[in-house]
Scaffold this active site. Structure first.
Site, mmCIF file in Angstrom:
data_model
loop_
_atom_site.group_PDB
_atom_site.id
_atom_site.type_symbol
_atom_site.label_atom_id
_atom_site.label_comp_id
_atom_site.label_asym_id
_atom_site.label_seq_id
_atom_site.Cartn_x
_atom_site.Cartn_y
_atom_site.Cartn_z
ATOM 1 N N ARG A 123 47.391 48.534 55.866
ATOM 2 C CA ARG A 123 47.310 49.104 54.514
ATOM 3 C C ARG A 123 47.938 50.487 54.598
ATOM 4 O O ARG A 123 47.367 51.407 55.197
ATOM 5 C CB ARG A 123 45.838 49.195 54.075
ATOM 6 C CG ARG A 123 45.606 49.635 52.629
ATOM 7 C CD ARG A 123 44.108 49.592 52.354
ATOM 8 N NE ARG A 123 43.751 50.020 51.020
ATOM 9 C CZ ARG A 123 43.599 49.208 49.970
ATOM 10 N NH1 ARG A 123 43.812 47.910 50.131
ATOM 11 N NH2 ARG A 123 43.244 49.684 48.787
ATOM 12 N N HIS A 151 51.325 44.186 46.807
ATOM 13 C CA HIS A 151 49.927 43.938 47.198
ATOM 14 C C HIS A 151 49.694 42.422 47.211
ATOM 15 O O HIS A 151 48.981 41.880 46.374
ATOM 16 C CB HIS A 151 48.989 44.618 46.209
ATOM 17 C CG HIS A 151 47.595 44.803 46.711
ATOM 18 N ND1 HIS A 151 47.143 44.293 47.917
ATOM 19 C CD2 HIS A 151 46.518 45.456 46.158
ATOM 20 C CE1 HIS A 151 45.877 44.604 48.079
ATOM 21 N NE2 HIS A 151 45.480 45.313 47.040
ATOM 22 N N GLN A 154 46.055 40.766 47.203
ATOM 23 C CA GLN A 154 45.411 40.805 45.895
ATOM 24 C C GLN A 154 45.939 39.681 45.016
ATOM 25 O O GLN A 154 45.180 39.016 44.304
ATOM 26 C CB GLN A 154 45.658 42.151 45.220
ATOM 27 C CG GLN A 154 45.032 42.275 43.839
ATOM 28 C CD GLN A 154 43.516 42.221 43.885
ATOM 29 O OE1 GLN A 154 42.889 42.974 44.617
ATOM 30 N NE2 GLN A 154 42.918 41.330 43.106
ATOM 31 N N ASP A 245 45.421 47.476 35.556
ATOM 32 C CA ASP A 245 45.133 48.189 36.795
ATOM 33 C C ASP A 245 45.054 49.674 36.464
ATOM 34 O O ASP A 245 45.437 50.113 35.371
ATOM 35 C CB ASP A 245 46.237 47.902 37.824
ATOM 36 C CG ASP A 245 45.911 48.456 39.213
ATOM 37 O OD1 ASP A 245 44.753 48.834 39.465
ATOM 38 O OD2 ASP A 245 46.833 48.508 40.056
ATOM 39 N N CYS A 284 42.070 44.475 39.343
ATOM 40 C CA CYS A 284 41.992 44.346 40.797
ATOM 41 C C CYS A 284 40.949 45.274 41.416
ATOM 42 O O CYS A 284 40.541 45.055 42.561
ATOM 43 C CB CYS A 284 43.359 44.620 41.422
ATOM 44 S SG CYS A 284 44.022 46.255 41.026
ATOM 45 N N ARG A 312 38.965 37.627 47.180
ATOM 46 C CA ARG A 312 39.726 38.280 48.236
ATOM 47 C C ARG A 312 39.328 37.681 49.587
ATOM 48 O O ARG A 312 40.173 37.423 50.451
ATOM 49 C CB ARG A 312 39.460 39.791 48.237
ATOM 50 C CG ARG A 312 40.047 40.559 47.064
ATOM 51 C CD ARG A 312 41.562 40.561 47.082
ATOM 52 N NE ARG A 312 42.080 41.167 48.287
ATOM 53 C CZ ARG A 312 42.284 42.465 48.467
ATOM 54 N NH1 ARG A 312 42.000 43.313 47.491
ATOM 55 N NH2 ARG A 312 42.791 42.922 49.594
#
Length: 328
Positions: A123, A151, A154, A245, A284, A312
């Protein structure tokens, strides 16, 4: 109106079945591999809910996975740690100050870890850092747990959640309202690959860059389309899902005040959801409540944000199993 369905899912094999060595982008998967991964995730989720021993419980037996996180995380870190352990593997988490090139070049970090672990979940900020790491350690399996550009993990959870709601996604439409950011990019990649229409409603200057938009359109299958507009209300009309988001992502804090002003007309509130009709609401997380979405929407009956968060785990378990798993 969108129709929600319930489906039974066949049990896939528990050994590695993805052609790619790394999962840096959703584009590393073919549409067929993406669909198979979602089916595997559904099986893993159902077996976990029943409390039975998963068919993938030893897929990572004897393997170690390193978590290298330069950005803070709740959902990503927790779900990857649980996923590795539930697949029979072990997790290590080197300190941030030694993990991604602060003490030594990224390539040297990668070449060291390659001697000890089977996979690395990263990450970080720029996608180039992730690519540099993967290039330096070709024997490792490198997974993108978030970069500024994409991402993909996600997106796997989002597509799994949408599949649970609607079954086959071909012909359905998702509207992403807000910044054309990393989450929007990966969601659009996966949705178009599975035949789902995408509408991005965003202020001028915050849409996909032209090169990326062209690449996204090339991914479309089964007649899927990508539309970009400045009108949030028109974009959500008749869609199956409305997604938003945070307006200000990590690393953009200096722009927060300006972004709040620019994105204010793109807030997802009750009026916008009413315009969408019978659509589910997605985010998310983490959220800046009262900015990109109101509490009434986030906690309302159409919200499936915590289903996304739960998924997830299941999507990432399926990813690791199919990327790194050994035959049972």
């Amino acid at each position: 109106m969108p129709t929600r369905v319930t489906r039974t899912t066949p049990k896939p094999a528990a050994s590695r079945s993805l052609r790619t060595q790394h999962f840096v982008s959703l584009c590393d998967l073919s549409p067929g591999e993406l669909a198979s991964l979602l089916q595997a995730a559904l099986v893993l989720k159902k077996e976990r809910a029943r409390g039975v021993r998963s068919y993938g419980a030893t897929a990572l037996k004897g393997q170690h996975v390193a978590l290298l996180f330069e950005k803070p995380s709740l959902r990503t870190r927790c779900t990857f740690e649980i996923a590795v352990r539930e697949l029979g593997g072990d997790v290590i988490a080197p300190p941030q100050d030694v993990a991604m090139g602060e003490r030594e070049p990224i390539a040297d970090v990668a070449r060291n870890l390659e001697r000890w672990v089977s996979g690395v979940v990263i990450r970080t900020f720029a996608q180039d850092r992730l690519v540099e790491f993967a290039t330096a350690a070709p024997r490792l399996h490198v997974v993108n747990a978030l970069t500024d550009e994409e991402h993909p993990c996600q997106a796997l959870a989002d597509l799994l959640t949408l599949h649970e709601q609607f079954g086959d996604l071909k012909g359905h439409t998702v509207a992403f309202v807000g910044d054309g950011n990393n989450v929007a990019t990966s969601l659009t990649q996966g949705a178009l690959m599975l035949g789902m229409h995408v509408r991005l409603a965003t202020p001028a200057g915050y849409e996909f860059v032209p090169e990326m938009e062209s690449q996204l359109r090339d991914l479309a299958r089964h007649g899927a389309t990508l539309e970009v507009s400045r009108d949030a209300r028109a974009a959500v009309n008749g869609v199956s899902a409305v997604y938003t988001d945070a307006w200000t992502s990590m690393g953009q804090e200096a722009e927060a005040q300006q972004r709040r002003k620019v994105f204010a007309p793109f807030q997802v509130n009750e009026a916008l959801m009413h315009a969408a009709g019978d659509a589910v609401f997605m985010h998310c997380l983490p959220a800046h409540r009262g900015e990109e979405a109101t509490d009434e929407v986030m906690d309302g009956p159409a919200s499936i944000i915590y289903d996304q968060a739960e998924n997830r785990l299941h999507a990432q378990k399926a990813l690791l199993m199919l990327l790194m798993g050994r035959s049972q």
